[in-house]
Design a protein around this motif. Sequence first.
Motif, PDB file in Angstrom:
ATOM      1  N   ARG A   1     -11.801 -26.216 -19.831  1.00  0.00           N
ATOM      2  CA  ARG A   1     -13.068 -26.184 -19.080  1.00  0.00           C
ATOM      3  C   ARG A   1     -12.869 -26.530 -17.603  1.00  0.00           C
ATOM      4  NH1 ARG A   1     -16.574 -23.103 -21.852  1.00  0.00           N
ATOM      5  NH2 ARG A   1     -16.857 -23.857 -23.955  1.00  0.00           N
TER       6      ARG A   1
ATOM      7  N   ALA B   1     -12.966 -22.918 -15.417  1.00  0.00           N
ATOM      8  CA  ALA B   1     -14.275 -23.100 -14.780  1.00  0.00           C
ATOM      9  C   ALA B   1     -14.198 -22.471 -13.399  1.00  0.00           C
ATOM     10  CB  ALA B   1     -14.619 -24.579 -14.680  1.00  0.00           C
TER      11      ALA B   1
ATOM     12  N   GLY C   1     -18.028 -35.420 -16.645  1.00  0.00           N
ATOM     13  CA  GLY C   1     -19.131 -34.499 -16.336  1.00  0.00           C
ATOM     14  C   GLY C   1     -20.227 -34.567 -17.389  1.00  0.00           C
ATOM     15  N   TYR C   2     -19.815 -34.544 -18.660  1.00  0.00           N
ATOM     16  CA  TYR C   2     -20.802 -34.580 -19.743  1.00  0.00           C
ATOM     17  C   TYR C   2     -21.583 -35.896 -19.726  1.00  0.00           C
ATOM     18  CZ  TYR C   2     -18.267 -30.542 -21.552  1.00  0.00           C
ATOM     19  OH  TYR C   2     -17.682 -29.317 -21.686  1.00  0.00           O
TER      20      TYR C   2
ATOM     21  N   SER D   1     -28.016 -38.797 -16.356  1.00  0.00           N
ATOM     22  CA  SER D   1     -29.033 -38.560 -15.329  1.00  0.00           C
ATOM     23  C   SER D   1     -30.203 -37.770 -15.904  1.00  0.00           C
ATOM     24  CB  SER D   1     -28.425 -37.864 -14.109  1.00  0.00           C
ATOM     25  OG  SER D   1     -28.147 -36.527 -14.403  1.00  0.00           O
ATOM     26  N   GLU D   2     -29.933 -36.808 -16.787  1.00  0.00           N
ATOM     27  CA  GLU D   2     -31.026 -36.002 -17.340  1.00  0.00           C
ATOM     28  C   GLU D   2     -31.942 -36.817 -18.249  1.00  0.00           C
ATOM     29  OE1 GLU D   2     -28.741 -31.697 -17.102  1.00  0.00           O
ATOM     30  OE2 GLU D   2     -29.053 -32.597 -19.058  1.00  0.00           O
TER      31      GLU D   2
ATOM     32  N   THR E   1     -12.963 -34.018 -17.963  1.00  0.00           N
ATOM     33  CA  THR E   1     -14.248 -33.381 -18.231  1.00  0.00           C
ATOM     34  C   THR E   1     -15.243 -34.316 -18.917  1.00  0.00           C
ATOM     35  OG1 THR E   1     -13.074 -32.448 -20.075  1.00  0.00           O
ATOM     36  CG2 THR E   1     -13.705 -30.927 -18.327  1.00  0.00           C
TER      37      THR E   1
ATOM     38  N   ARG F   1     -22.049 -38.014 -17.126  1.00  0.00           N
ATOM     39  CA  ARG F   1     -22.875 -38.101 -15.919  1.00  0.00           C
ATOM     40  C   ARG F   1     -24.154 -37.259 -16.058  1.00  0.00           C
ATOM     41  NH1 ARG F   1     -20.740 -40.557 -11.331  1.00  0.00           N
ATOM     42  NH2 ARG F   1     -18.736 -40.882 -12.336  1.00  0.00           N
ATOM     43  N   GLU F   2     -23.992 -36.032 -16.592  1.00  0.00           N
ATOM     44  CA  GLU F   2     -25.155 -35.151 -16.730  1.00  0.00           C
ATOM     45  C   GLU F   2     -26.152 -35.690 -17.749  1.00  0.00           C
ATOM     46  OE1 GLU F   2     -23.545 -30.800 -15.829  1.00  0.00           O
ATOM     47  OE2 GLU F   2     -24.972 -30.828 -17.480  1.00  0.00           O
TER      48      GLU F   2
ATOM     49  N   GLU G   1     -15.992 -22.696  -9.478  1.00  0.00           N
ATOM     50  CA  GLU G   1     -16.958 -23.374  -8.611  1.00  0.00           C
ATOM     51  C   GLU G   1     -16.607 -23.146  -7.146  1.00  0.00           C
ATOM     52  OE1 GLU G   1     -17.563 -27.733  -8.629  1.00  0.00           O
ATOM     53  OE2 GLU G   1     -15.408 -28.002  -8.653  1.00  0.00           O
TER      54      GLU G   1
ATOM     55  N   SER H   1     -11.645 -33.206 -13.431  1.00  0.00           N
ATOM     56  CA  SER H   1     -12.829 -32.841 -14.208  1.00  0.00           C
ATOM     57  C   SER H   1     -13.440 -31.520 -13.751  1.00  0.00           C
ATOM     58  CB  SER H   1     -13.882 -33.944 -14.133  1.00  0.00           C
ATOM     59  OG  SER H   1     -14.273 -34.163 -12.802  1.00  0.00           O
ATOM     60  N   THR H   2     -13.074 -31.028 -12.554  1.00  0.00           N
ATOM     61  CA  THR H   2     -13.615 -29.768 -12.050  1.00  0.00           C
ATOM     62  C   THR H   2     -12.523 -29.059 -11.247  1.00  0.00           C
ATOM     63  OG1 THR H   2     -14.331 -30.839 -10.005  1.00  0.00           O
ATOM     64  CG2 THR H   2     -15.971 -30.692 -11.769  1.00  0.00           C
TER      65      THR H   2
ATOM     66  N   SER I   1     -19.405 -32.515 -25.589  1.00  0.00           N
ATOM     67  CA  SER I   1     -20.662 -31.899 -25.195  1.00  0.00           C
ATOM     68  C   SER I   1     -21.595 -33.061 -24.892  1.00  0.00           C
ATOM     69  CB  SER I   1     -21.229 -31.034 -26.335  1.00  0.00           C
ATOM     70  OG  SER I   1     -21.550 -31.860 -27.424  1.00  0.00           O
ATOM     71  N   LYS I   2     -22.708 -32.765 -24.264  1.00  0.00           N
ATOM     72  CA  LYS I   2     -23.651 -33.837 -23.964  1.00  0.00           C
ATOM     73  C   LYS I   2     -24.238 -34.388 -25.261  1.00  0.00           C
ATOM     74  CE  LYS I   2     -25.594 -31.270 -20.666  1.00  0.00           C
ATOM     75  NZ  LYS I   2     -26.540 -30.856 -19.611  1.00  0.00           N
ATOM     76  N   ASP I   3     -24.370 -33.504 -26.250  1.00  0.00           N
ATOM     77  CA  ASP I   3     -24.875 -33.952 -27.548  1.00  0.00           C
ATOM     78  C   ASP I   3     -23.943 -35.009 -28.143  1.00  0.00           C
ATOM     79  OD1 ASP I   3     -26.700 -33.729 -29.778  1.00  0.00           O
ATOM     80  OD2 ASP I   3     -25.012 -32.828 -30.850  1.00  0.00           O
TER      81      ASP I   3
END
Lengths: 603, 178
Positions: free
Chosen positions: A166, A170, A249-250, A256-257, A246, A252-253, A172, A136-137, A322-324
């Motif tokens: 991605r 990406a 990641g979407y 939490s948000e 990936t 998890r973010e 990092e 994922s990263t 996407s998070k959406d």
Amino acid sequence: MKQILMGNEAIALGLIHAGVDMVSGYPGTPSSEILGNFQKFRDKNKLEAYAQWATNEKVGFEVAYAGAISGKRTCATMKQVGLNVASDALMSASYIGLKGAMLLISCDDPGFYSSQTEQDSRSFAKFARIPVLDPSTPQEAYDMVKLGIEFSHEFESIVMLRPVMRVSHAREICDVDDALHVKANQGNFERNIPRWGAVPPAGRFRQGLEQIDRLEAIKAWNWDHLIKPKTHALKGETILCLTSGTGDGYVREAMSELEIKADILKLDMPYPLPKEKLEALFVNYDKIIVFEESFPCIEEQLSSVKLYGKLTKHVHLIDEFSKDKVLAALAKADVIAPSHAYQSEKYDQELPKRPPNMCPGCPHRDVHYAITKVFKKKKSIYTSDIGCYTLGLNQAAIDTILCMGASISMASGFSISDPDKTVVATIGDSTFMHSGVAPLINAVYQNHKFVLIILDNSTTAMTGRQTTPERTNPNQIDIKRIIEGCGIACHEYVYEQDLTKTVDFMKSLQEAYKTATSPVVAVVREFCVLDKDNALGRLGNVVVEVDEDKCVACDSCITNYKCPPMHYNDAGKMEIDPFLCAGCGSCLDVVCPTDAFVKKEEK
Amino acid sequence: MKYQIVIAGIGGQGAVFLVKVLSIASAITHQKCLGTENHGMSQRGGSVSCYVKIGDFYAPAIDEGQADLLIALEGNEALRNIQYLSKERGVIVMNAPKNFPKVDFETHSIDAFKKAKAKEFPIDALNVYMLGVTLALDAHFPFTCKEIEEAITMMNAKVAEKNITVLHQGINDTKAKK
């Protein structure tokens, strides 16, 4: 040691740290920087390792596979579409297995950023019955390279690593090993005819059974080592999200948000899955939602009435995550109320369109322009192929694109099905070597009549200017001699930044076509404007401007020639952007019907 | 801290270079960083957009309505990416002419093309110039000038001096304009 790495750099470094000293592949975005970076690390640290571009993915795969069956640790790199080309070898190799280790890296492109199809290489792994790891990263990609090589060695199976764009692109801060040395692993092929030379049916039948046993063992390993340790972190919520790559990641973010309560279980090896053990976890949950890119690979392996995903149409079926899209899926599955937390208004006025375009000064633009000027659109079919020249689409100079090499075989087909039109095929040198030679032989063999123009800039330009066979060994491999080897003439044109000459060359091909009984084949010796070695001294130095009195805003230049610096100014006249103009001067003589382009000065 | 930056421009302007500089700056300041960049189809003149996410993130891409800062190397590309900005805190720093459409965000614009045409700085350093403009304008920008200088030097020591000069030109031009 901590380093800032792009995903593909992290993968290349992982290969070195995993003891891989033999890498072969064919470039393809988003995979191309893996082999390139491996070469860089190797050269910088004077490591002994083989890392070379192959003519195509099948060849690359087979080179690496031979290394693996003689006991070395090897890797083949490609993109998802390239895996189609290598699939013939993969299917068979999956039955036979190996001795050393082999990592097959196939990079996917959810969202079609630079690919004809989305495809999911994990589904291909499932089809071929080999395990696949889904990072994922960049950090995970690095770790999984090392894991994959060890795993491949232990199970004598090819292991696939499937990063998406991605991950590959990406960047990092990664925690990587310090050492940079490769212990050259000695290959030693041991003759074993029943295994390596297995002839169907008896030999393969046995290998097929072994493959199934191997998969069962891998499933158990997947559970014990990768999944079970993570189940301890599950908090006993009512919703379980199964994620991969990936997608994780979407999810998890977003969770939490927006403080959405759910358990998340990431599956590092999405195939083969320990189905029964995973399904046993489902008992404690109301709903299980699968978040994966791009195909329902995980979802197809599991069954439960509580399962929500792409097959149940709760998760989107195409395009990248996407998070959406995470929120939309959760809302469809009645986990949350519909939310627009990740939606915002776009600018609603019209903006200038910027489709991908060929670089200013690129010779391909002139060749496409000259083709459409001489072989008129109404009376021609333009087949083309995969590479920078595909962007000739903007000039309406391309009618068909299928896959690599198809420009020539489809030209054969059209010459039979629509013989009143002149078929003009375009293909680059790298693509020609990749899969154009066989269809050319076919066309000569069966006397198909069409025009084939090989655009030879001696590099794989679109993916970042990797070397090609001709470039590396110019005295041995030459397109002209390959064509002549087919027993036909090769029309050769050394490109100049003078459109009149390019148009004249096309006229000569048109003449040759009139009396031809087999393909009319030409090679245009070009250069890539970004290729420092080859373009040096061949780039123009003319600054062009527009005579506003002569410009009648007829659109002819931007429709047919489509050079990025050309745009309309506030007065509604054409203008050349001096920051983008390469100074080639090609547009001066032929492009404008009213001769509005004029030479301003030498640069 | 969490801070998300969209870098937009057209092919050939060096957006990817900025991603690299900002990720090095994150490493220098011991912050987590996840970035992503466009490769492949973005030839010269085509749209390019890159993301840099500083802080505790897991997904490399930035969603709509989330970015704190949009650095646009070309004005229209700012408008094309405007939906990525956060309604509450989004700031735009862009290279655009004076008569550019107004948008509903805190916007700082400078006509860098005009300055490059007047040969005030070399056009191939537009990216660094705009980074200088950003440093001078964005109060919440997570790096100091010194950290950016250090990142530029780590990235490529050979051309660092030239780039740092342009960086300061961006800072000074902006301050002079204020």
